[in-house]
Design an enzyme around this catalytic site. Structure first.
Site, short mmCIF file in Angstrom:
data_model
loop_
_atom_site.label_atom_id
_atom_site.label_comp_id
_atom_site.label_asym_id
_atom_site.label_seq_id
_atom_site.Cartn_x
_atom_site.Cartn_y
_atom_site.Cartn_z
N GLY A 26 0.79 -1.19 0.14
CA GLY A 26 -0.12 -0.03 0.02
C GLY A 26 0.81 1.25 0.03
O GLY A 26 1.63 1.24 -0.62
N GLN A 28 2.82 2.77 2.37
CA GLN A 28 4.27 2.27 3.12
C GLN A 28 4.91 1.42 2.14
O GLN A 28 5.95 1.28 1.99
CB GLN A 28 4.14 2.16 4.45
N GLU A 47 0.83 -10.35 -0.77
CA GLU A 47 -0.33 -9.46 -0.99
C GLU A 47 -1.66 -10.63 -1.00
O GLU A 47 -1.52 -11.59 -1.12
CB GLU A 47 -0.23 -8.74 -2.08
N ASP A 88 -2.78 -1.39 10.30
CA ASP A 88 -2.63 -2.01 11.45
C ASP A 88 -3.75 -2.79 12.03
O ASP A 88 -3.39 -3.85 12.76
CB ASP A 88 -2.44 -0.72 12.55
N HIS A 113 5.27 0.25 12.68
CA HIS A 113 4.49 1.00 13.77
C HIS A 113 4.38 -0.25 14.81
O HIS A 113 3.94 -1.39 14.54
CB HIS A 113 3.16 1.27 13.13
P1 NAI Z 1 -2.33 1.06 3.60
O1 NAI Z 1 -3.68 1.50 4.10
O2 NAI Z 1 -1.69 1.74 2.32
O3 NAI Z 1 -2.64 -0.65 3.17
C1 NAI Z 1 -1.61 -1.31 2.83
C2 NAI Z 1 -2.20 -2.60 1.88
O4 NAI Z 1 -2.56 -3.46 2.75
C3 NAI Z 1 -3.18 -2.33 0.98
O5 NAI Z 1 -2.78 -1.85 -0.29
C4 NAI Z 1 -3.94 -3.49 0.69
O6 NAI Z 1 -3.40 -4.30 -0.34
C5 NAI Z 1 -3.80 -4.61 2.17
N1 NAI Z 1 -5.08 -4.71 2.68
C6 NAI Z 1 -5.75 -3.49 3.10
N2 NAI Z 1 -6.91 -4.18 3.86
C7 NAI Z 1 -6.72 -5.44 4.03
C8 NAI Z 1 -7.27 -6.55 4.42
N3 NAI Z 1 -8.34 -6.48 4.79
N4 NAI Z 1 -7.06 -7.83 4.21
C9 NAI Z 1 -5.59 -8.14 3.75
N5 NAI Z 1 -4.77 -7.06 2.97
C10 NAI Z 1 -5.52 -5.87 3.23
O7 NAI Z 1 -1.37 0.77 5.00
P2 NAI Z 1 -0.31 1.98 5.33
O8 NAI Z 1 -0.85 3.30 5.57
O9 NAI Z 1 0.82 2.21 4.29
O10 NAI Z 1 0.39 1.60 6.80
C11 NAI Z 1 1.14 0.01 6.71
C12 NAI Z 1 1.81 0.42 7.92
O11 NAI Z 1 2.75 1.39 7.86
C13 NAI Z 1 1.03 0.58 9.22
O12 NAI Z 1 1.43 -0.26 10.16
C14 NAI Z 1 0.97 2.11 9.68
O13 NAI Z 1 0.88 2.16 10.94
C15 NAI Z 1 2.46 2.05 9.11
N6 NAI Z 1 3.00 3.53 8.97
C16 NAI Z 1 2.07 4.29 7.85
C17 NAI Z 1 2.59 5.48 7.60
C18 NAI Z 1 1.84 6.13 6.60
O14 NAI Z 1 2.31 7.35 6.17
N7 NAI Z 1 0.70 5.60 6.00
C19 NAI Z 1 3.53 6.19 8.21
C20 NAI Z 1 4.47 5.33 9.20
C21 NAI Z 1 4.21 4.09 9.46
#
Ligand code: NAI
Ligand code: MG
Length: 334
Positions: A26, A28, A47, A88, A113
């Site tokens: 996604g 990150q 994925e 998360d 995180h």
């Molecule tokens: P995101 O919301 O972009 O999701 C990542 C991926 O997870 C998606 O592309 C999707 O393919 C998959 N996904 C979503 N729902 C799902 C489900 N129900 N079952 C299976 N796969 C699923 O995540 P993001 O915001 O990149 O966060 C990822 C991690 O990074 C978290 O732990 C967050 O706390 C951490 N983080 C995020 C930051 C940010 O800027 N967004 C900054 C620092 C850390």
């Protein structure tokens, strides 16, 4: 003074011959996977091909970027380092279902995180390393900074050091993503998790949004034109924050008028008063005690009905309606 680590404190050689599985391509996941790969690290993606009954666009994007993409269990089985970058609220379930059985001796479990480790949604076996490598930045900025040859600051933490090399691995990942160019802080999982939650709830997201909404409502309810108000309490926020980012509050004060500075000193503390600080202390307690996490996990287990309702309501709030109109006008003129 906390120790800030730079490139010379880390060595990416420890990643040679190792495969990192990024679980979740996604925001990150994509930024970190691309940066690691560009730095010569072997990266594969784990994925879910079909998500909520439809083709998952993240699966496609990872393929288009040229990565080997596997289902999560296969990626976890193939990897030496399993770096979990899913939302998360899904970590616990997905870890138990697809990853746990592949966390064998000598591997490392990594995240950006600490939420799921600290609040025990994931309980890793003692034979694996447990580390955190986190950018202090949104994903888009992180990738942009990397491509510009610099990097965003980051955090590293070690929770379990089964291999004796956990810290070296975390620092190597941070270096490969160029976080050590900007500077990396070492912390504990608790420090990162509690601080991050506090910051986003009280200041950065929760506090800021409510501050802007209250200002917007007061002015528009008093009859001031919404477009003008939008510029005043939302749009200008960026300009002010940019100045503080560059040179601190005093730099910002040296550029705004004396009148604005005087208002800051005499009115600001009456608005953001002791009551706000006391409620922030309560919010911190609720984070540290696990109350916030319990309530959020209960919401997630129900499919996030309240989150979705609040998301919808915000889209209909005049501040957002006006914002969309203002941005459309400006895009047309420029
Ligand atoms: P995101 O919301 O972009 O999701 C990542 C991926 O997870 C998606 O592309 C999707 O393919 C998959 N996904 C979503 N729902 C799902 C489900 N129900 N079952 C299976 N796969 C699923 O995540 P993001 O915001 O990149 O966060 C990822 C991690 O990074 C978290 O732990 C967050 O706390 C951490 N983080 C995020 C930051 C940010 O800027 N967004 C900054 C620092 C850390
Ligand atoms: Mg944060």
């Amino acid at each position: 003074m906390i120790n800030i680590l730079h490139d010379s404190d880390a060595d990416t050689a420890i990643l040679n011959g190792k495969t990192i599985a990024i679980i979740g391509y996604g925001n990150q996941g994509s930024a970190q996977a691309l940066c690691l790969r560009d730095s010569g690290v072997k990266v594969i993606i784990g994925e879910t091909e079909i998500l909520n009954g439809v083709k998952n666009p993240s699966w496609e994007r990872a393929k288009e970027a040229g990565f080997e993409v596997y289902d999560i269990a296969t990626a976890a089985a193939k990897a030496d380092i399993v770096h979990m970058l899913l939302p998360d609220e899904h970590h616990g379930r997905i870890y138990r279902e697809f990853i746990a059985q592949h966390m064998t001796k000598g591997k490392a479990l990594s995240c950006s995180h600490g939420f799921n480790i600290v609040f025990k949604q994931i309980i890793p076996p003692s034979a694996v390393d447990v580390i955190m490598v986190a950018p202090k930045s949104p994903a888009t900025e992180e990738r942009k900074a990397y491509l510009e040859g610099f990097g965003v600051p980051g955090l590293v933490a070690v929770r379990q050091n089964a291999s004796g090399k956990a810290r070296e691995i975390a620092l190597a990942m941070a270096k490969a993503m160029r976080f050590t160019r900007a500077g990396v802080l070492e912390c504990t999982f608790e420090e990162e998790t509690f601080e991050d939650l506090f910051g986003e709830q009280n200041v950065l997201c929760g506090g800021l949004v409510e501050l802007m909404k209250a200002g917007f409502e007061v002015l528009t309810e008093a009859g001031y034109p919404p477009e003008m108000v939008y510029f005043e309490v939302v749009h200008e926020m960026k300009l002010i924050v940019d100045l503080i980012y560059e040179g601190g509050i005093q730099k910002m004060n040296s550029i705004i008028s004396n009148t604005a500075e005087w208002g800051e000193y005499v009115v600001g503390p009456k608005i953001i008063d002791r009551g706000v600080k006391n409620r922030m202390k309560k919010a911190l307690k609720d984070i540290e005690s696990g109350k916030f996490a319990r309530e959020w996990m209960a919401e997630a287990a129900k499919g996030c009905p309240n989150l979705l309702a609040k998301r919808k309501a915000l889209g209909e709030h005049p501040i957002e309606v006006t914002g969309r109109r203002v941005r459309a006008l400006f895009e047309k003129k420029n």
